[in-house]
Design a protein around this motif. Structure first.
Motif, mmCIF file in Angstrom:
data_model
loop_
_atom_site.group_PDB
_atom_site.id
_atom_site.type_symbol
_atom_site.label_atom_id
_atom_site.label_comp_id
_atom_site.label_asym_id
_atom_site.label_seq_id
_atom_site.Cartn_x
_atom_site.Cartn_y
_atom_site.Cartn_z
ATOM 1 N N ILE A 68 59.777 40.514 -10.687
ATOM 2 C CA ILE A 68 59.940 40.505 -12.139
ATOM 3 C C ILE A 68 58.568 40.722 -12.761
ATOM 4 O O ILE A 68 57.612 40.026 -12.411
ATOM 5 C CB ILE A 68 60.528 39.173 -12.647
ATOM 6 N N PHE A 69 58.483 41.686 -13.681
ATOM 7 C CA PHE A 69 57.239 41.970 -14.398
ATOM 8 C C PHE A 69 57.315 41.381 -15.798
ATOM 9 O O PHE A 69 58.287 41.608 -16.524
ATOM 10 C CB PHE A 69 57.022 43.485 -14.522
ATOM 11 N N ILE A 70 56.295 40.612 -16.169
ATOM 12 C CA ILE A 70 56.120 40.120 -17.539
ATOM 13 C C ILE A 70 54.734 40.584 -17.958
ATOM 14 O O ILE A 70 53.735 40.094 -17.437
ATOM 15 C CB ILE A 70 56.213 38.589 -17.628
ATOM 16 N N ALA A 71 54.685 41.537 -18.881
ATOM 17 C CA ALA A 71 53.415 42.141 -19.319
ATOM 18 C C ALA A 71 52.681 42.644 -18.080
ATOM 19 O O ALA A 71 53.237 43.426 -17.329
ATOM 20 C CB ALA A 71 52.599 41.169 -20.133
ATOM 21 N N ASP A 72 51.461 42.169 -17.837
ATOM 22 C CA ASP A 72 50.707 42.652 -16.669
ATOM 23 C C ASP A 72 50.767 41.665 -15.506
ATOM 24 O O ASP A 72 49.953 41.717 -14.593
ATOM 25 C CB ASP A 72 49.255 42.952 -17.057
ATOM 26 N N ASN A 73 51.745 40.770 -15.512
ATOM 27 C CA ASN A 73 51.936 39.812 -14.418
ATOM 28 C C ASN A 73 53.214 40.153 -13.662
ATOM 29 O O ASN A 73 54.155 40.692 -14.226
ATOM 30 C CB ASN A 73 52.033 38.385 -14.970
ATOM 31 N N VAL A 74 53.242 39.794 -12.393
ATOM 32 C CA VAL A 74 54.404 40.097 -11.557
ATOM 33 C C VAL A 74 54.645 38.951 -10.579
ATOM 34 O O VAL A 74 53.697 38.322 -10.098
ATOM 35 C CB VAL A 74 54.212 41.442 -10.803
ATOM 36 N N THR A 75 55.918 38.663 -10.314
ATOM 37 C CA THR A 75 56.242 37.633 -9.333
ATOM 38 C C THR A 75 55.883 38.131 -7.942
ATOM 39 O O THR A 75 55.879 39.333 -7.674
ATOM 40 C CB THR A 75 57.745 37.271 -9.365
ATOM 41 N N THR A 76 55.602 37.202 -7.060
ATOM 42 C CA THR A 76 55.355 37.528 -5.659
ATOM 43 C C THR A 76 56.645 37.270 -4.879
ATOM 44 O O THR A 76 57.653 36.847 -5.455
ATOM 45 C CB THR A 76 54.211 36.665 -5.097
ATOM 46 N N THR A 77 56.626 37.489 -3.588
ATOM 47 C CA THR A 77 57.796 37.222 -2.755
ATOM 48 C C THR A 77 58.243 35.788 -2.964
ATOM 49 O O THR A 77 57.436 34.860 -2.924
ATOM 50 C CB THR A 77 57.464 37.456 -1.268
ATOM 51 N N ASN A 78 59.528 35.603 -3.200
ATOM 52 C CA ASN A 78 60.140 34.302 -3.478
ATOM 53 C C ASN A 78 59.624 33.658 -4.759
ATOM 54 O O ASN A 78 59.789 32.457 -4.967
ATOM 55 C CB ASN A 78 59.982 33.346 -2.294
#
Length: 130
Positions: free
Chosen positions: A86-96
């Motif tokens: 999931i991308f929020i602005a310039d941040n992204v979730t990692t695995t799990n």
């Protein structure tokens, strides 16, 4: 009106008049696996008192989209499939990883832009990535 039919655009044809189709609003009170056929639904925790409420997205498929609204301070987490991000602005979730909020009135809208990524296209209030 003599008839009511859904067109491919997601609008209703009411005897020659085009009006937006109503969105499904789903009040979730326990952990919930979202289904791909619920695309365009709005999920809220309006009646939930469960801390750590988790809503799990289906595997991303281009065009799926969902909205989430915080209506209880117990908050909610949105969890993508293990291979999705999931991308929020310039941040992204990692695995799990997942996103979460407990701010009353916070909302977020996600759209699958391919078979592995969810992009935020609208956000109100604070959402964090874990």
């Amino acid at each position: 009106f003599n008839y009511m039919a859904t067109t491919g655009s997601g609008f209703l044809n009411l005897g020659g008049t085009t009006a937006p189709a109503a969105l499904d609003v789903i009040n979730v009170t326990d952990n919930y696996p979202i289904q791909s056929n619920q695309t365009k639904a709005v999920f809220t925790n309006q009646f939930s008192r469960k801390q750590g409420l988790q809503l799990t997205l289906p595997t991303a498929s281009t065009g799926l989209n969902y909205q989430f609204v915080i209506h209880s301070i117990s908050g909610m987490s949105i969890v993508p499939a293990s291979t999705n991000k999931i991308f929020i602005a310039d941040n992204v979730t990692t695995t799990n990883g997942f996103i979460l909020s407990s701010g009353l009135g916070a909302s977020i809208s996600l759209v699958a832009i391919n078979t592995g990524e969810w992009l935020t296209y609208s956000q109100i209030g604070g959402w964090s990535i874990n």
